[in-house]
Motif scaffolding. Sequence first.
Motif, mmCIF file in Angstrom:
data_model
loop_
_atom_site.group_PDB
_atom_site.id
_atom_site.type_symbol
_atom_site.label_atom_id
_atom_site.label_comp_id
_atom_site.label_asym_id
_atom_site.label_seq_id
_atom_site.Cartn_x
_atom_site.Cartn_y
_atom_site.Cartn_z
ATOM 1 N N GLY B 58 0.809 -1.218 0.000
ATOM 2 C CA GLY B 58 0.000 0.000 0.000
ATOM 3 C C GLY B 58 0.832 1.252 0.000
ATOM 4 O O GLY B 58 0.310 2.366 -0.140
ATOM 5 N N CYS B 59 2.149 1.092 0.165
ATOM 6 C CA CYS B 59 3.024 2.263 0.258
ATOM 7 C C CYS B 59 4.470 1.804 0.056
ATOM 8 O O CYS B 59 4.837 0.711 0.471
ATOM 9 C CB CYS B 59 2.854 2.907 1.642
ATOM 10 N N LYS B 80 10.572 4.652 -6.735
ATOM 11 C CA LYS B 80 9.622 5.486 -7.475
ATOM 12 C C LYS B 80 8.938 4.686 -8.581
ATOM 13 O O LYS B 80 7.738 4.818 -8.807
ATOM 14 C CB LYS B 80 10.340 6.686 -8.098
ATOM 15 N N ALA B 81 9.731 3.863 -9.273
ATOM 16 C CA ALA B 81 9.167 3.075 -10.368
ATOM 17 C C ALA B 81 8.081 2.132 -9.838
ATOM 18 O O ALA B 81 6.999 2.020 -10.413
ATOM 19 C CB ALA B 81 10.273 2.277 -11.061
ATOM 20 N N PRO B 89 1.235 5.588 -2.727
ATOM 21 C CA PRO B 89 2.025 6.735 -2.286
ATOM 22 C C PRO B 89 3.387 6.310 -1.730
ATOM 23 O O PRO B 89 3.650 5.119 -1.547
ATOM 24 C CB PRO B 89 1.173 7.357 -1.188
ATOM 25 N N MET B 90 4.228 7.309 -1.473
ATOM 26 C CA MET B 90 5.588 7.041 -0.978
ATOM 27 C C MET B 90 5.869 7.821 0.298
ATOM 28 O O MET B 90 5.282 8.864 0.547
ATOM 29 C CB MET B 90 6.624 7.440 -2.034
ATOM 30 N N ILE B 91 6.811 7.289 1.064
ATOM 31 C CA ILE B 91 7.314 7.998 2.246
ATOM 32 C C ILE B 91 8.839 7.974 2.187
ATOM 33 O O ILE B 91 9.431 6.904 2.031
ATOM 34 C CB ILE B 91 6.796 7.335 3.550
ATOM 35 N N TRP B 204 2.058 10.867 3.594
ATOM 36 C CA TRP B 204 2.813 10.349 2.462
ATOM 37 C C TRP B 204 2.745 11.326 1.315
ATOM 38 O O TRP B 204 2.016 12.319 1.376
ATOM 39 C CB TRP B 204 2.313 8.962 2.065
ATOM 40 N N VAL B 205 3.538 11.060 0.276
ATOM 41 C CA VAL B 205 3.602 11.998 -0.852
ATOM 42 C C VAL B 205 3.526 11.227 -2.169
ATOM 43 O O VAL B 205 3.628 9.995 -2.194
ATOM 44 C CB VAL B 205 4.914 12.831 -0.831
ATOM 45 N N ARG B 206 3.354 11.972 -3.255
ATOM 46 C CA ARG B 206 3.406 11.349 -4.586
ATOM 47 C C ARG B 206 4.867 11.070 -4.943
ATOM 48 O O ARG B 206 5.761 11.772 -4.475
ATOM 49 C CB ARG B 206 2.809 12.298 -5.623
ATOM 50 N N PRO B 207 5.101 10.056 -5.789
ATOM 51 C CA PRO B 207 6.496 9.719 -6.140
ATOM 52 C C PRO B 207 7.304 10.923 -6.629
ATOM 53 O O PRO B 207 8.481 11.050 -6.295
ATOM 54 C CB PRO B 207 6.330 8.672 -7.245
#
Lengths: 176, 231
Positions: B58-59, B80-81, B89-91, B204-207
């Motif tokens: 999920g992240c 990121k890929a 989303p990413m952290i 969290w943020v977008r890549p």
Amino acid sequence: MLLRADSLAATQAIAAALAALARPGDVIVLAGEMGAGKTAFAQGFGRALGVTDPITSPTFTLVHSYPLPGAKQTLHHADLYRLETTSDVADLALHELAEFGGIVLVEWGDVAAAALGDHLEVRLEPDDDDDEDDGDDDDGDEFGLDGARLVTIEAVGPAWATRWARLSSELEPFRC
Amino acid sequence: MLILGIETATEQVGVAIGGHEGIIATFEVARGRRHAEILTPAIEFVLRQADVDVDELGCIAVDVGPGLFTGMRVGISAAKALALALRVPMIGISSLDLLAFPCRHTDRVVVPVIDARKGEVFWSMYRQVPGGVQQVSAPTVGPVDDLVADLLARSQEALCVGDGAERYRHEILEGYHCEISAPVHPSPGALVQLAHAQALREEWVRPAEIEPIYLRAPDAQINWATREQRS
């Protein structure tokens, strides 16, 4: 040390002598203006290490890497000509490439020498005495690819201290 | 929700998976410096052994440095890929946080020190707070002498960790009386734990918003007198 190469072949012989003593971790700066023979020097250097792929100028790709046959080592050929800031140079992380089993040649590296750490500088200049009709025009290639060159080799930092005597004796035939 | 953590800011390649039930799998290899070759097989291995399908993630959490430029790029671009492909989303978490977090049970100042090459180190300082650690000095890059001067200036009981502390053990101990201990490399498990706490708060943020922390020396224009003259 100051050397004189009277032809392209001699320049590449100097490159080969240097290549024979180079080891992973080395950063070698190739200095000299357009057409001075920096890429030709890199070609002689690479061929001496067994690189069979054609070595071309990395001006637009920044770094070309050539795995060395029979060794877990890589020859990296970089060119700073298109970069504008010292952080652009830092981004290339050339010293990391060197540390990870790499020998790194850096064209135009003299403009950002402080960002490169310990290195060897090879400066290539046309030998003016060789070419009578060397007009001072600005077309960048007035001294011909095969002409004579003055080659100055200088170590920055202690990395070459133990190899310097060996290098000097190998290059004795080219002394000015 | 399961989180995949990717950590490649030092010589180590680290991968971990975890979530509500804590860390369920980790993989760490700290030799060889072959980030690009090891990372993808490591992710596959961890997912397979933990019996996690990639769609269950999920992240994606990633160590954003400071550290090896070459290593960070491999980890951050792979992370990121994956996040883009899975639409999750990413952290991003600092390598210094990841070194300090496992030391959260000491009441000394925790000083993560990462080898920045060419005689320099990245460092920062942390204090114990309930449930974790809090950064008390901004991340810095400089020669080992500057780190020793910083330690002396604060004169507090300190615990130094990280590959920079390990490499410059003698230089640091000669200048300042402190303890140098494990961990040497940022922990991918800590990455997943810290990311999980943030994910619960949807921090969290977008890549595209994930950026490496390079902490470079001050920038300067290259003097291109030679080039301008020729062109």
